[in-house]
Scaffold this active site. Structure first.
Site, PDB file in Angstrom:
ATOM      1  N   THR A 174      89.923 -10.342  65.048  1.00 42.26           N
ATOM      2  CA  THR A 174      90.703  -9.122  65.298  1.00 42.26           C
ATOM      3  C   THR A 174      90.590  -8.617  66.731  1.00 42.26           C
ATOM      4  O   THR A 174      91.150  -7.576  67.055  1.00 42.26           O
ATOM      5  CB  THR A 174      90.251  -8.002  64.341  1.00 42.26           C
TER       6      THR A 174
ATOM      7  N   TYR B  80      96.877 -13.372  69.945  1.00 41.65           N
ATOM      8  CA  TYR B  80      96.486 -12.881  68.622  1.00 41.65           C
ATOM      9  C   TYR B  80      97.652 -13.014  67.645  1.00 41.65           C
ATOM     10  O   TYR B  80      97.481 -13.538  66.522  1.00 41.65           O
ATOM     11  CB  TYR B  80      96.035 -11.424  68.717  1.00 41.65           C
TER      12      TYR B  80
ATOM     13  N   ASP C  88     101.448  -6.806  61.989  1.00 43.32           N
ATOM     14  CA  ASP C  88     102.730  -6.544  62.645  1.00 43.32           C
ATOM     15  C   ASP C  88     102.853  -7.298  63.961  1.00 43.32           C
ATOM     16  O   ASP C  88     103.954  -7.429  64.502  1.00 43.32           O
ATOM     17  CB  ASP C  88     102.885  -5.042  62.900  1.00 43.32           C
TER      18      ASP C  88
END
Length: 284
Positions: A61, A124, A101
């Site tokens: 993350t 990412y 998203d």
């Protein structure tokens, strides 16, 4: 039901542990037992046949760090969930996977629908998209749940950062031209637990969106945090260009979540209520 969860200390994994319903037993695998950089270990944890469904609540993350370590991020966010999904397909059990998203371009101001074209802006987003594609290609029963702006009382997140800085400063400058839905980790956990039980009963999965309502900017979110926490720190909205980061952030992170509600009866959570719960827990 016997459930296997990849992830143990992250925001969603922590909430899953706290919110397991009666009749559901779960094993939570941390990095010491299932390193997502070792895809074979992930598949092996599923292939032992002791679980009836799998949730992947673990991921890379660190959005900015992914720009300089894309190969590793691609393994953790792409190859590992692909291996998990392949193992679940062979075992004929549901696989639920959390995405983001960031697979979208962030352009426009309309909420993105699950079927909209993807166009990630950075490493990412590319790594998470690779994971999505691998999960679908595995051909098993699966749910890909895209979410955004996750917060809780544990781990590192925007709410805890704002509270810390809000106690130290009189003024904070926060980006005001990025918009999305802040999402309580507790609500994501509840959604996954409802969905996995429905899928065990035969409900189809697919790709769905889940984020908090109403949509807001980061500056709006920060102001609400200060108000509800009783802090006097003032929030000044700034454009993204005044807060440069290694990874480009999407300006539009709005997600259309209507398909999830239609399929599973799971509505968008009010993030303001979730924020109140988090603040209460942190105060205690």
């Amino acid at each position: 039901m016997k459930l296997l969860v990849f992830g143990k200390t992250g925001q969603v994994a922590t909430e899953l542990q706290r919110r397991l319903p009666a009749g559901v037993q779960a094993v939570f695998l941390g990095r010491d037992h299932a390193d997502l950089a070792d895809t074979a270990s992930c598949a092996a944890a599923i292939a032992d046949g002791r679980t009836e469904a799998v949730i992947n609540a673990a991921a890379w993350t660190a959005v900015d760090k992914a720009e300089s370590e894309e190969a590793l991020a691609s393994v953790v966010n792409g190859d590992a969930p692909t291996a998990m999904a392949d193992a679940c397909a062979k075992a004929q059990i549901p696989f639920l996977h959390i995405s983001t998203d960031y697979v979208f371009s962030g352009q426009g101001d309309r909420p993105f629908r699950p079927e909209d074209p993807v166009a990630p802006l950075g490493a990412y987003g590319r790594s998470k998209l690779k994971g999505e594609e691998g999960v679908r290609a595995a051909g098993g029963q699966h749910l890909i749940l895209r979410t955004s702006w996750v917060f809780s009382s544990h781990g590192a997140n925007f709410v805890k950062t704002m509270l810390r800085l809000g106690r130290e400063r009189d003024l904070l400058k926060v980006v005001a031209d990025q918009h999305g839905g802040p999402t309580p980790a507790s609500a994501i956990a509840d959604a996954l637990l409802l969905a996995v039980q429905a899928m065990k009963a035969g409900a189809p999965g697919g790709t769905h969106h889940f984020s908090g309502a109403p949509d807001a900017s980061w500056a709006d979110f920060a102001r609400e945090i200060m108000t509800r926490a009783g802090l006097s720190c003032r929030i000044e909205g700034i454009p993204t260009r005044d807060y440069p980061t290694p990874a480009q952030r999407p300006l539009n992170s709005r997600l259309d979540c209507s398909a999830l509600e239609a399929a599973f009866g799971i509505p968008r959570p009010d993030w303001r209520s979730g924020l109140d719960e988090v603040l209460k827990e942190l105060a205690a």
